[in-house]
Design a protein around this motif. Structure first.
Motif, PDB file in Angstrom:
ATOM      1  N   UNK A  35       0.835  -1.205   0.000  1.00 13.33           N
ATOM      2  CA  UNK A  35       0.000   0.000   0.000  1.00 13.33           C
ATOM      3  C   UNK A  35       0.871   1.257   0.000  1.00 13.33           C
ATOM      4  N   UNK A  36       0.304   2.398  -0.370  1.00 16.02           N
ATOM      5  CA  UNK A  36       1.083   3.647  -0.374  1.00 16.02           C
ATOM      6  C   UNK A  36       1.389   4.128   1.038  1.00 16.02           C
ATOM      7  N   UNK A  37       2.457   4.893   1.156  1.00 12.04           N
ATOM      8  CA  UNK A  37       2.752   5.612   2.393  1.00 12.04           C
ATOM      9  C   UNK A  37       1.998   6.937   2.356  1.00 12.04           C
ATOM     10  N   UNK A  38       1.772   7.525   3.521  1.00 12.37           N
ATOM     11  CA  UNK A  38       1.084   8.820   3.528  1.00 12.37           C
ATOM     12  C   UNK A  38       2.034   9.922   3.075  1.00 12.37           C
ATOM     13  N   UNK A  39       1.447  11.027   2.670  1.00 12.92           N
ATOM     14  CA  UNK A  39       2.224  12.137   2.111  1.00 12.92           C
ATOM     15  C   UNK A  39       3.233  12.674   3.111  1.00 12.92           C
ATOM     16  N   UNK A  40       2.845  12.807   4.371  1.00  7.65           N
ATOM     17  CA  UNK A  40       3.756  13.360   5.379  1.00  7.65           C
ATOM     18  C   UNK A  40       4.991  12.487   5.546  1.00  7.65           C
ATOM     19  N   UNK A  41       4.821  11.183   5.491  1.00  3.94           N
ATOM     20  CA  UNK A  41       5.959  10.278   5.638  1.00  3.94           C
ATOM     21  C   UNK A  41       6.922  10.424   4.467  1.00  3.94           C
ATOM     22  N   UNK A  42       6.402  10.417   3.250  1.00  4.14           N
ATOM     23  CA  UNK A  42       7.269  10.549   2.081  1.00  4.14           C
ATOM     24  C   UNK A  42       7.942  11.922   2.078  1.00  4.14           C
ATOM     25  N   UNK A  43       7.214  12.956   2.446  1.00  5.99           N
ATOM     26  CA  UNK A  43       7.808  14.297   2.502  1.00  5.99           C
ATOM     27  C   UNK A  43       8.979  14.328   3.477  1.00  5.99           C
ATOM     28  N   UNK A  44       8.859  13.600   4.574  1.00  4.16           N
ATOM     29  CA  UNK A  44       9.947  13.579   5.562  1.00  4.16           C
ATOM     30  C   UNK A  44      11.193  12.893   5.033  1.00  4.16           C
ATOM     31  N   UNK A  45      11.066  12.129   3.940  1.00  3.08           N
ATOM     32  CA  UNK A  45      12.198  11.418   3.352  1.00  3.08           C
ATOM     33  C   UNK A  45      12.934  12.254   2.300  1.00  3.08           C
ATOM     34  N   UNK A  46      12.390  13.414   1.932  1.00  2.67           N
ATOM     35  CA  UNK A  46      12.962  14.241   0.874  1.00  2.67           C
ATOM     36  C   UNK A  46      14.148  15.039   1.401  1.00  2.67           C
ATOM     37  N   UNK A  47      15.181  15.194   0.556  1.00  2.04           N
ATOM     38  CA  UNK A  47      16.264  16.105   0.913  1.00  2.04           C
ATOM     39  C   UNK A  47      17.653  15.628   0.562  1.00  2.04           C
ATOM     40  N   UNK A  48      17.877  14.333   0.554  1.00  2.11           N
ATOM     41  CA  UNK A  48      19.223  13.817   0.301  1.00  2.11           C
ATOM     42  C   UNK A  48      19.339  13.115  -1.043  1.00  2.11           C
ATOM     43  N   UNK A  49      18.404  13.357  -1.940  1.00  5.88           N
ATOM     44  CA  UNK A  49      18.437  12.735  -3.247  1.00  5.88           C
ATOM     45  C   UNK A  49      17.559  11.503  -3.321  1.00  5.88           C
ATOM     46  N   UNK A  50      17.273  11.083  -4.559  1.00  4.11           N
ATOM     47  CA  UNK A  50      16.360   9.963  -4.767  1.00  4.11           C
ATOM     48  C   UNK A  50      16.856   8.647  -4.177  1.00  4.11           C
ATOM     49  N   UNK A  51      18.126   8.260  -4.364  1.00  2.00           N
ATOM     50  CA  UNK A  51      18.558   6.982  -3.779  1.00  2.00           C
ATOM     51  C   UNK A  51      18.350   6.913  -2.269  1.00  2.00           C
ATOM     52  N   UNK A  52      18.620   8.008  -1.579  1.00  2.00           N
ATOM     53  CA  UNK A  52      18.422   8.026  -0.129  1.00  2.00           C
ATOM     54  C   UNK A  52      16.941   7.966   0.210  1.00  2.00           C
ATOM     55  N   UNK A  53      16.115   8.663  -0.555  1.00  2.00           N
ATOM     56  CA  UNK A  53      14.679   8.604  -0.319  1.00  2.00           C
ATOM     57  C   UNK A  53      14.179   7.173  -0.459  1.00  2.00           C
TER      58      UNK A  53
END
Length: 219
Positions: A35-53
């Motif tokens: 299932x998808x993750x919620x928007x807030x969780x994915x947003x918290x993963x942003x910042x260090x580039x796609x591989x890190x996300x």
């Protein structure tokens, strides 16, 4: 006095791209039967580039880390299919970039987003004419917070006095490592309190950016 060179971060600074990144991650996870993750969780993963996300998504979802290269490619493919479907510039961005350009400020983009989708988003949102220089997360062997991408932008613009504008811990650390004054946009994707991030000035709305930049001494 020659206007300062201005280097901008992209995601969370000029644009709110979290909805499109969230959608790409959701499609990747659907391909794994999850299932998808919620928007807030994915947003918290942003910042260090796609591989890190994607690494953070894998850890959060209990997937096998050995799938990281494949899932990174899958997420990038999903994102590239519609990089600006839901993404929008923050209010006031276009007007302020226009004013800064007319005032003679050379401008560049320094982002951990891969260069091709970064350029696609700039094109689709009408921001490309402001940024003759774009350094993405795959433009060099290293990414922010290593100072090399910011140094590359500075050199490409001509090497004059420069201010870096961003929204996150990564951006603050990059500016600090590059010994460049940092203007913090407080309404992006940062997770740390504003007071705990090193910055020369901060602003909450883009119309306030020119006045904030004028407070920075570059002597």
């Amino acid at each position: 006095m020659t206007p300062a060179q201005l280097v901008f971060d992209l995601d969370g600074t000029l644009i709110d791209s979290a909805p499109d990144i969230h959608a790409a991650v959701a499609r990747m996870l659907a391909g794994e039967g999850l299932p998808p993750l919620d928007l807030a969780t994915v947003t918290s993963f942003i910042g260090n580039g796609l591989p890190k996300l994607v690494e953070r998504v894998i850890l959060h979802s209990g997937l096998d880390m050995r799938t990281h290269p494949r899932l990174t490619r899958a997420t990038l493919e999903q994102y590239n299919a519609a990089p600006a479907a839901l993404t929008r510039p923050y209010p006031g961005v276009v007007a302020v970039l226009t004013a800064l350009q007319e005032a003679g400020h050379p401008m560049a983009l320094c982002t951990n987003k891969p260069e091709a989708p970064a350029r696609a988003v700039l094109r689709d949102l009408g921001l490309a004419p402001f940024f003759p220089v774009v350094i993405g997360g795959d433009s060099l062997p290293v990414t922010k917070p290593d100072p090399a991408p910011l140094h590359a932008c500075i050199a490409a613009l001509g090497g004059g006095p420069t201010i870096y504008i961003g929204d996150s811990e990564v951006d603050a650390a990059t500016a600090q490592a590059a010994r460049v004054p940092f203007a913090l946009f407080t309404e992006g994707y940062r997770k740390t309190p504003v007071a705990d991030l090193p910055h020369a000035v901060r602003f909450t709305e883009f119309h306030a950016l020119p006045a904030a930049l004028a407070q920075i001494s570059l002597s």
